[in-house]
Write a protein that holds these residues in place. Structure first.
Motif, PDB file in Angstrom:
ATOM      1  N   ARG A 100       0.831  -1.202   0.000  1.00 53.31           N
ATOM      2  CA  ARG A 100       0.000   0.000   0.000  1.00 53.31           C
ATOM      3  C   ARG A 100       0.863   1.248   0.000  1.00 53.31           C
ATOM      4  O   ARG A 100       0.549   2.238  -0.661  1.00 53.31           O
ATOM      5  CB  ARG A 100      -0.930  -0.005   1.221  1.00 53.31           C
ATOM      6  CG  ARG A 100      -2.007  -1.076   1.169  1.00 53.31           C
ATOM      7  CD  ARG A 100      -3.164  -0.716   2.092  1.00 53.31           C
ATOM      8  NE  ARG A 100      -2.751  -0.581   3.489  1.00 53.31           N
ATOM      9  CZ  ARG A 100      -2.735  -1.580   4.359  1.00 53.31           C
ATOM     10  NH1 ARG A 100      -3.079  -2.804   3.969  1.00 53.31           N
ATOM     11  NH2 ARG A 100      -2.375  -1.380   5.603  1.00 53.31           N
ATOM     12  N   SER A 142       2.311   1.747  -3.480  1.00 60.43           N
ATOM     13  CA  SER A 142       1.266   2.254  -4.363  1.00 60.43           C
ATOM     14  C   SER A 142       0.998   3.727  -4.091  1.00 60.43           C
ATOM     15  O   SER A 142       0.832   4.531  -5.005  1.00 60.43           O
ATOM     16  CB  SER A 142      -0.015   1.438  -4.173  1.00 60.43           C
ATOM     17  OG  SER A 142      -1.056   1.961  -4.942  1.00 60.43           O
ATOM     18  N   SER A 143       0.951   4.085  -2.794  1.00 55.84           N
ATOM     19  CA  SER A 143       0.710   5.482  -2.414  1.00 55.84           C
ATOM     20  C   SER A 143       1.839   6.384  -2.897  1.00 55.84           C
ATOM     21  O   SER A 143       1.605   7.486  -3.385  1.00 55.84           O
ATOM     22  CB  SER A 143       0.564   5.578  -0.900  1.00 55.84           C
ATOM     23  OG  SER A 143       0.411   6.915  -0.494  1.00 55.84           O
ATOM     24  N   ASP A 144       3.088   5.915  -2.744  1.00 59.02           N
ATOM     25  CA  ASP A 144       4.241   6.699  -3.193  1.00 59.02           C
ATOM     26  C   ASP A 144       4.205   6.914  -4.704  1.00 59.02           C
ATOM     27  O   ASP A 144       4.515   7.999  -5.203  1.00 59.02           O
ATOM     28  CB  ASP A 144       5.549   5.990  -2.808  1.00 59.02           C
ATOM     29  CG  ASP A 144       5.803   6.042  -1.316  1.00 59.02           C
ATOM     30  OD1 ASP A 144       5.159   6.880  -0.644  1.00 59.02           O
ATOM     31  OD2 ASP A 144       6.615   5.242  -0.819  1.00 59.02           O
ATOM     32  N   THR A 164       1.540   6.934  -6.599  1.00 62.40           N
ATOM     33  CA  THR A 164       0.456   7.868  -6.893  1.00 62.40           C
ATOM     34  C   THR A 164       0.891   9.302  -6.626  1.00 62.40           C
ATOM     35  O   THR A 164       0.630  10.213  -7.421  1.00 62.40           O
ATOM     36  CB  THR A 164      -0.783   7.540  -6.039  1.00 62.40           C
ATOM     37  OG1 THR A 164      -1.204   6.209  -6.337  1.00 62.40           O
ATOM     38  CG2 THR A 164      -1.921   8.496  -6.345  1.00 62.40           C
ATOM     39  N   ALA A 165       1.570   9.514  -5.474  1.00 59.08           N
ATOM     40  CA  ALA A 165       2.043  10.850  -5.129  1.00 59.08           C
ATOM     41  C   ALA A 165       3.061  11.357  -6.138  1.00 59.08           C
ATOM     42  O   ALA A 165       3.035  12.525  -6.538  1.00 59.08           O
ATOM     43  CB  ALA A 165       2.644  10.846  -3.718  1.00 59.08           C
ATOM     44  N   SER A 220       1.282  12.306  -9.317  1.00 60.61           N
ATOM     45  CA  SER A 220       0.538  13.551  -9.127  1.00 60.61           C
ATOM     46  C   SER A 220       1.471  14.755  -9.147  1.00 60.61           C
ATOM     47  O   SER A 220       1.164  15.791  -9.747  1.00 60.61           O
ATOM     48  CB  SER A 220      -0.234  13.505  -7.803  1.00 60.61           C
ATOM     49  OG  SER A 220      -1.200  12.478  -7.824  1.00 60.61           O
ATOM     50  N   THR A 221       2.624  14.620  -8.470  1.00 63.71           N
ATOM     51  CA  THR A 221       3.612  15.702  -8.479  1.00 63.71           C
ATOM     52  C   THR A 221       4.113  15.966  -9.893  1.00 63.71           C
ATOM     53  O   THR A 221       4.314  17.119 -10.295  1.00 63.71           O
ATOM     54  CB  THR A 221       4.799  15.355  -7.560  1.00 63.71           C
ATOM     55  OG1 THR A 221       4.318  15.115  -6.231  1.00 63.71           O
ATOM     56  CG2 THR A 221       5.808  16.497  -7.527  1.00 63.71           C
ATOM     57  N   LYS A 237      -4.719  16.479  -6.507  1.00 59.23           N
ATOM     58  CA  LYS A 237      -5.508  15.520  -5.728  1.00 59.23           C
ATOM     59  C   LYS A 237      -4.636  14.719  -4.764  1.00 59.23           C
ATOM     60  O   LYS A 237      -5.065  14.376  -3.666  1.00 59.23           O
ATOM     61  CB  LYS A 237      -6.248  14.567  -6.670  1.00 59.23           C
ATOM     62  CG  LYS A 237      -7.413  15.205  -7.402  1.00 59.23           C
ATOM     63  CD  LYS A 237      -8.143  14.182  -8.253  1.00 59.23           C
ATOM     64  CE  LYS A 237      -9.333  14.807  -8.964  1.00 59.23           C
ATOM     65  NZ  LYS A 237     -10.060  13.821  -9.805  1.00 59.23           N
ATOM     66  N   HIS A 238      -3.412  14.386  -5.166  1.00 65.51           N
ATOM     67  CA  HIS A 238      -2.541  13.560  -4.331  1.00 65.51           C
ATOM     68  C   HIS A 238      -1.176  14.212  -4.094  1.00 65.51           C
ATOM     69  O   HIS A 238      -0.206  13.527  -3.804  1.00 65.51           O
ATOM     70  CB  HIS A 238      -2.353  12.179  -4.966  1.00 65.51           C
ATOM     71  CG  HIS A 238      -3.629  11.429  -5.170  1.00 65.51           C
ATOM     72  ND1 HIS A 238      -4.320  10.837  -4.132  1.00 65.51           N
ATOM     73  CD2 HIS A 238      -4.363  11.195  -6.291  1.00 65.51           C
ATOM     74  CE1 HIS A 238      -5.408  10.255  -4.595  1.00 65.51           C
ATOM     75  NE2 HIS A 238      -5.469  10.452  -5.907  1.00 65.51           N
ATOM     76  N   THR A 239      -1.122  15.533  -4.243  1.00 67.91           N
ATOM     77  CA  THR A 239       0.133  16.248  -4.008  1.00 67.91           C
ATOM     78  C   THR A 239      -0.025  17.160  -2.805  1.00 67.91           C
ATOM     79  O   THR A 239      -0.989  17.930  -2.731  1.00 67.91           O
ATOM     80  CB  THR A 239       0.522  17.095  -5.234  1.00 67.91           C
ATOM     81  OG1 THR A 239       0.648  16.249  -6.371  1.00 67.91           O
ATOM     82  CG2 THR A 239       1.847  17.810  -5.001  1.00 67.91           C
TER      83      THR A 239
END
Length: 310
Positions: free
Chosen positions: A10, A13-15, A17-18, A21-22, A251-253
């Motif tokens: 997780r 995956s989160s990293d 996504t971030a 987004s960046t 959204k994810h930054t």
């Protein structure tokens, strides 16, 4: 029973996504920086600043209309507050585009882009006046540092130097103030509808406003001019893809990260002006530019970190 992936997976995956987004935020800032240089080329060829702004916004409107058509759910278009605050955002983006290009036409891309980057300072001043933010010594010190940077960048202390015209300075600062209006309008519209609906209304208002000051002959001539590819690139990069990239990326930054990577815009615009348009900056101007960029970025990061703690 629903099975969740292990914690390390997780996190990975989160990293990812971030990071993605960046990257979108960086792409948006890069597009905005390049759009300033492209606008500079068009105005150097004799095109009116308001005509350039009009077509930048009109092409952006086409993009966000398609986005809204693909994602119509939750648009909020039946909400009156959405229309009101989106119209305010439209006034802001209209002023931002037009004053920015007027500043470039009267001065340089580097100066105009850096002055526009002062927008967070205007956000703070408006927030102080509306009692949305509490003034602190650090915030006032940051504002003073930015003002010092503006003095060095524009050379207003040198009466005989005449590096940057008063119109260029005034228009550059007004572009930043207009961007602050867009930020407030978008912020208050956001709870009432989708980002794409807000941008459709905002860009429609922009087009309606900028038709009036635009040179009618040039506006019609653009459709058959050899310069139309540059107008198309300007609209796609400066309003079409860039706003979509930025909103998706946010959204994810983290706001602090977004504030830092936003420096890509004035830096890209300045490099474009120096390398492509042969603009020149003196030592004090470069120092003033650095002072503004570093102070505004630090102020934005501090504000974001403070909100996160609260």
């Amino acid at each position: 029973m629903v099975r969740h992936p292990p914690a390390p997976m997780r996190l990975i995956s989160s990293d990812k996504t971030a990071s993605a987004s960046t990257a979108f935020v960086v792409l948006a800032a890069l597009c905005w920086g390049l759009s300033g240089g492209i606008g500079g080329i068009l105005m150097a060829n004799g095109w009116n600043a308001f005509v350039v702004s009009l077509y930048r916004g009109a092409i952006g409107l086409l993009f966000v209309l398609v986005w809204l058509a693909l994602r119509p759910r939750g648009s909020g278009l039946a909400n009156r507050r959405l229309w009101f605050w989106s119209a305010i955002a439209g006034l802001g983006v209209a002023g931002n585009f037009s004053f920015y290009f007027v500043s470039i036409a009267e001065g340089s891309v580097a100066v105009a882009a850096t002055l526009m980057y002062c927008a967070p300072v205007f956000v703070y001043l408006v927030s102080f006046a509306l009692k949305l933010e509490r003034p602190t010594p650090l915030k006032w010190a940051s504002i003073v540092m930015v003002m010092l940077g503006v003095v060095l960048l524009t050379g207003v202390y040198d009466i005989d130097g005449g590096r940057v015209t008063p119109i260029a300075v005034g228009a550059g600062l007004l572009s930043g103030l207009s961007y602050a209006v867009f930020i407030f309008g978008f912020k208050y519209a956001a709870p009432h509808g989708s980002p794409q609906a807000i941008l459709v209304i905002a860009f429609a208002v922009l087009v309606a406003i900028l038709i009036w000051p635009s040179d009618a002959d040039q506006a019609v001539a653009m459709l058959s001019t050899p310069s139309w590819p540059l107008f198309l690139i300007l609209g796609v990069l400066g309003a079409g893809l860039s706003f979509i990239f930025y909103i998706v990326g946010l959204k994810h930054t983290a706001p602090a990260v977004a504030s830092i990577v936003a420096m890509v815009e004035p830096v890209t615009a300045s490099l474009f002006g120096v390398v492509v348009l042969n603009e020149r900056l003196a030592g004090p101007q470069i120092f003033g530019m650095g002072l503004i960029l570093i102070t505004v970025t630090a102020l934005s990061v501090y504000s974001s970190a403070r909100r996160a703690r609260l």
